[in-house]
Each structure stands twice: as structure tokens, then as C-alpha cells.
Design an enzyme around this catalytic site. Structure first.
Site, mmCIF file in Angstrom:
data_model
loop_
_atom_site.group_PDB
_atom_site.id
_atom_site.type_symbol
_atom_site.label_atom_id
_atom_site.label_comp_id
_atom_site.label_asym_id
_atom_site.label_seq_id
_atom_site.Cartn_x
_atom_site.Cartn_y
_atom_site.Cartn_z
ATOM 1 N N GLU A 99 0.844 -1.193 0.000
ATOM 2 C CA GLU A 99 0.000 0.000 0.000
ATOM 3 C C GLU A 99 0.882 1.247 0.000
ATOM 4 O O GLU A 99 1.324 1.693 1.073
ATOM 5 C CB GLU A 99 -0.876 0.016 1.254
ATOM 6 C CG GLU A 99 -1.850 -1.131 1.330
ATOM 7 C CD GLU A 99 -3.109 -0.736 2.085
ATOM 8 O OE1 GLU A 99 -4.184 -0.912 1.517
ATOM 9 O OE2 GLU A 99 -3.012 -0.211 3.203
ATOM 10 N N SER B 16 -6.633 3.530 -3.057
ATOM 11 C CA SER B 16 -7.616 4.117 -3.984
ATOM 12 C C SER B 16 -8.045 3.150 -5.083
ATOM 13 O O SER B 16 -8.272 3.563 -6.230
ATOM 14 C CB SER B 16 -7.095 5.431 -4.578
ATOM 15 O OG SER B 16 -6.877 6.371 -3.544
HETATM 16 C C1 PEP Z 1 -6.621 1.250 2.980
HETATM 17 O O1 PEP Z 1 -7.029 1.899 3.932
HETATM 18 O O2 PEP Z 1 -5.995 0.224 3.184
HETATM 19 C C2 PEP Z 1 -6.890 1.750 1.635
HETATM 20 C C3 PEP Z 1 -6.320 1.167 0.623
HETATM 21 O O3 PEP Z 1 -7.759 2.827 1.528
HETATM 22 P P1 PEP Z 1 -8.349 3.449 0.155
HETATM 23 O O4 PEP Z 1 -8.790 2.313 -0.699
HETATM 24 O O5 PEP Z 1 -9.488 4.301 0.609
HETATM 25 O O6 PEP Z 1 -7.238 4.221 -0.470
#
Ligand code: PEP
Length: 255
Positions: free
Chosen positions: A172, A218
């Protein structure tokens, strides 16, 4: 063969009654999950702790898994505010997120603590979804892969990994979480391949072949198929887009 996993991180959202409604609507819209069994895409929801008994009750007999967004590194005892792996396991949880970038940033969680949490989760039969990823300045400096692998190495310290099925890794990039910016499919695949290679060198071919590596940041219905196209990307950790039944269902379909 690694089964794709789409895991919804609800963060600190929804009341118990809203969660109850979400589960009912999701199962109605996705009868293949309501029937239990083994759908081609594994789906899991990671709500905040007070919603977990609701998930346990509503998802019983279905194929939707659930789990926590964090877990204590301690077994039991005088640790006010903490939640034990044994408590989650007893409620029927399958997964727990460890090392999410929000916890690393706002609670100063170290790689060492993340590794201890992952170990505790595994000890209780939970599968940690271990998050790693770089900040924007690190990517812009061309150090995204080396930074993320070093963070992964620290966050795995002392962990025994044999089959590779005991753990899920989520890449991430911090700059993509909740910002609407997504890594390109090529960047996600490059990092997932580097992570798999690291696992291969460290734990062997079997672990590398089995371990699931997710992308998170996202993700939404429109970019899911593209991101999932890389052979090393095995699914997604989804924040905002998992809050609505419709978008999460569309993402499952896209996978
Ligand atoms: C997350 O919180 O792990 C995440 C990926 O959030 P988002 O999809 O809203 O970016």
C-alpha cells in the site's frame, strides 16, 4: 493456485446497524457468497471491533470472511484498549490487518511491533494482512522498492513462514491511500514481483508460490481489472470503495 482476495478495510466507519444492513444487502446482491462454498474470489470485510460480533452473526454460513483492523501483540492482561488475537479468533475471524500505514503514522508502530502482532495472530490461527509501502518522497527518490523490502524484512523479523498461506502481504503506497491517486498497474506489479522474490529468497519456493500479495490504495471498480492484471498481484485491500455494497460487488466482479 492462489485464490484472489478482496479485503475491505472499513476503518472507523459504520454503526452496528449500518453494518448489519451492509452484510444483508451484500449477501442478497451476491447469492454465490450467501450460499457458502468457495467462490472464485475470496471476499473479506475488516470492520472496527464493535462490528465484529455483527459480522460473525450476519456472515455465518456465508463465504464472506471477516477480521480485525489491528490486534495486540500481547496475549492477555492489563493492556487497556487492546484487543487480543484469541478474542478475534473466538468470534470466528479469519484475518487481521497489521502495520497499516495509518497505525504506523499515527501510533508510531514500529516494524518490530508489527512483526510481534503478526506472530501473535498466526499463533491464534488468524491470517495477518501485513501492510507495507513507501511515502511519496521515497518513490520520487527512486527508492520505493528498496524501502518497501526493508520495511517488509523488519516487519517479518522472527516470523516462521512455511507454506506461505499463513500470511498475506499488502503493498500500500502511502501516497495512494484515501487520496484518489493509484499506483500504475506496472508499479503495483513491479513491487509485487519484488516482494515475491524476497519471499522466495528468504523462505523458499513453496512460500513464494503460495503467499498472496495484495495492492491497496484508492482501488475502485474502474481500476480493479487493470491493477489485477499483473501476475503477482493477487487481490486488493480496499478502503473507501468497500463502504458501499455496489462498488465492492463491482470490484469482485472485475477481479
Ligand atoms: C486502505 O485503507 O488500506 C486503503 C487502501 O484505503 P483506500 O482504498 O481508501 O485508499
Amino acid at each position: 493456485m492462489r485464490k484472489p482476495l478482496l479485503a475491505g478495510n472499513w476503518k472507523m466507519n459504520k454503526t452496528p446497524s449500518e453494518a448489519r444492513r451492509w452484510f444483508a444487502e451484500f449477501l442478497e446482491a451476491n447469492p454465490v457468497y450467501a450460499a457458502g462454498g468457495e467462490p472464485a474470489v475470496e471476499a473479506a470485510i475488516l470492520p472496527s471491533f464493535p462490528l465484529i460480533p455483527v459480522a460473525a452473526e450476519q456472515l455465518a454460513g456465508s463465504a464472506v470472511r471477516f477480521g480485525g483492523q489491528d490486534v495486540s501483540a500481547h496475549e492477555w492482561g492489563a493492556f487497556t484498549g487492546e484487543v487480543a488475537a484469541a478474542q478475534l479468533a473466538d468470534l470466528g475471524a479469519s484475518y487481521v490487518i497489521v502495520g497499516h500505514s495509518e497505525r504506523r503514522a499515527y501510533w508510531n508502530e514500529s516494524d518490530e511491533l508489527v512483526a510481534a502482532k503478526a506472530a501473535r495472530a498466526i499463533e491464534h490461527g488468524l491470517t495477518p494482512i501485513l501492510c507495507v509501502g513507501e511515502k511519496l518522497e521515497v518513490r520520487e527518490a527512486g527508492r520505493a522498492v528498496s524501502f518497501t523490502l526493508a520495511q517488509l524484512e523488519g516487519s517479518l523479523s522472527g516470523l516462521e513462514i512455511a507454506s506461505g498461506e499463513e500470511l498475506v502481504i499488502a503493498y500500500e503506497p502511502v501516497w495512494a491511500i484515501g487520496t484518489g491517486k493509484t499506483a500504475s498497474a506496472a508499479d503495483a506489479e513491479e513491487m509485487a514481483a519484488a516482494i515475491r522474490n524476497f519471499i522466495r529468497e528468504r523462505y523458499g519456493e513453496r512460500a513464494a508460490a503460495n503467499i498472496r500479495i495484495l495492492y491497496g490504495g484508492s482501488m475502485k471498480p474502474a481500476n480493479t481489472a487493470d491493477i489485477m492484471a499483473g501476475p503477482n498481484v493477487d487481490g486488493g485491500l480496499v478502503g473507501g470503495a468497500s463502504l458501499e455494497v455496489e462498488s465492492f460487488s463491482q470490484m469482485i466482479a472485475a477481479v
